[in-house]
Design a protein around this motif. Structure first.
Motif, short mmCIF file in Angstrom:
data_model
loop_
_atom_site.label_atom_id
_atom_site.label_comp_id
_atom_site.label_asym_id
_atom_site.label_seq_id
_atom_site.Cartn_x
_atom_site.Cartn_y
_atom_site.Cartn_z
N SER A 43 54.63 50.15 77.04
CA SER A 43 55.68 51.13 77.32
C SER A 43 55.27 52.54 76.93
O SER A 43 54.48 52.74 75.99
N ALA A 44 55.85 53.52 77.64
CA ALA A 44 55.66 54.92 77.28
C ALA A 44 56.47 55.28 76.04
O ALA A 44 56.20 56.28 75.38
N HIS A 45 57.49 54.49 75.73
CA HIS A 45 58.30 54.69 74.53
C HIS A 45 57.54 54.05 73.35
O HIS A 45 57.54 52.84 73.20
N ASN A 46 56.93 54.91 72.54
CA ASN A 46 55.97 54.35 71.58
C ASN A 46 56.12 54.96 70.19
O ASN A 46 55.14 55.14 69.48
N THR A 47 57.36 55.29 69.80
CA THR A 47 57.58 55.74 68.43
C THR A 47 57.60 54.52 67.51
O THR A 47 57.66 53.37 67.96
N SER A 48 57.58 54.79 66.23
CA SER A 48 57.65 53.69 65.26
C SER A 48 58.94 52.89 65.45
O SER A 48 58.93 51.65 65.40
N ALA A 49 60.04 53.60 65.70
CA ALA A 49 61.32 52.90 65.90
C ALA A 49 61.29 52.05 67.16
O ALA A 49 61.83 50.93 67.18
N ASP A 50 60.64 52.56 68.22
CA ASP A 50 60.52 51.78 69.46
C ASP A 50 59.75 50.49 69.20
O ASP A 50 60.15 49.41 69.64
N ARG A 51 58.62 50.62 68.49
CA ARG A 51 57.78 49.45 68.24
C ARG A 51 58.51 48.41 67.39
O ARG A 51 58.46 47.22 67.67
N VAL A 52 59.17 48.88 66.36
CA VAL A 52 59.92 47.96 65.50
C VAL A 52 61.02 47.26 66.30
O VAL A 52 61.21 46.04 66.21
N GLY A 53 61.73 48.04 67.11
CA GLY A 53 62.80 47.45 67.92
C GLY A 53 62.29 46.39 68.87
O GLY A 53 62.91 45.34 69.05
#
Length: 227
Positions: free
Chosen positions: A80-90
């Motif tokens: 995914s292009a959404h690759n913040t720490s919160a994105d990964r944890v989610g």
């Protein structure tokens, strides 16, 4: 080959990822939406999945959650292009096994899929392709024979006798009886595209030939050449 289902809505990236997966020895099923996923996903066959999050008709995370709630044991990689720490944890909390950003090196995607396959106990099926020179035909495993032109036979003889190894473009040109110095490389590209297309049309299988950028080709499945 291990079957992988790829869910990616962006056409160019979907094509590139599908080609990459094929080149590294997987059998990709590429879909562009959740609706296409529902039509094509087969839990008996697709044991690995690469899933985008932002889709035109819903959320990839919701799909992952549904798969896990349904007890599906498919190995899931979020890409995914959404690759913040919160994105990964989610993504991991929802049920993904791995979470990769779209800017990652594709070699990392290959390594992650290989690790998942080992963990799930998946074995790559050894497909033995047979080239019959006298009959001028290719026998894919579990599929009808594919009639070949004389040029196709020469190309496949060159590649399949060196199965698993790199074969340079010059070697293929020589196998075709061409002069390496004068040969128009576009003719070779056209030849390879036509060969891949003919094999797929006749057998329903992808020809297991990997293009090696700047080098040549590799026939990456087990192969036999008979006179």
């Amino acid at each position: 080959m291990i079957d992988v289902i790829l869910l990616e809505d962006e056409p160019v990236l979907r094509s590139e990822l599908g080609e990459f997966l094929e080149q590294v020895g997987y059998a990709p099923q590429c879909v562009a939406s959740l609706a296409e996923w529902e039509r094509h996903f087969d839990a008996r066959r697709h044991r690995l999945a690469v899933i985008d999050i932002g889709l035109p008709d819903g959320s990839g995370l919701a799909l992952i959650q549904r798969l896990r709630q349904g007890g599906q044991q498919v190995g899931i990689v979020v890409f995914s292009a959404h690759n913040t720490s919160a994105d990964r944890v989610g993504g991991l909390v929802t049920g993904a096994d791995h979470y990769l950003g779209k800017g990652c090196d594709l070699d990392e995607l290959e390594a992650v899929l290989a690790a998942l396959a080992r963990r799930l106990g998946l074995q790559r099926r050894e497909a033995r392709w047979r080239l019959e020179l006298g009959a001028g035909r290719l026998l894919p495993p579990g599929a009808p024979p594919v009639p070949l032109s004389p040029q196709d036979v020469r190309v496949l003889r060159c590649l399949m006798r060196a199965a698993g190894e790199s074969v340079s473009r010059s070697q293929v040109v020589q196998a075709l009886g061409g002069d390496v110095l004068d040969y128009d490389q576009r003719r070779l590209d056209t030849q390879m595209r036509r060969l891949r297309r003919n094999v797929h049309a006749a057998s329903g299988q992808e020809l297991p030939v990997r293009t090696l950028p700047g080098n040549g080709y590799c026939f990456y499945e087990a192969a036999a050449v008979a006179e």
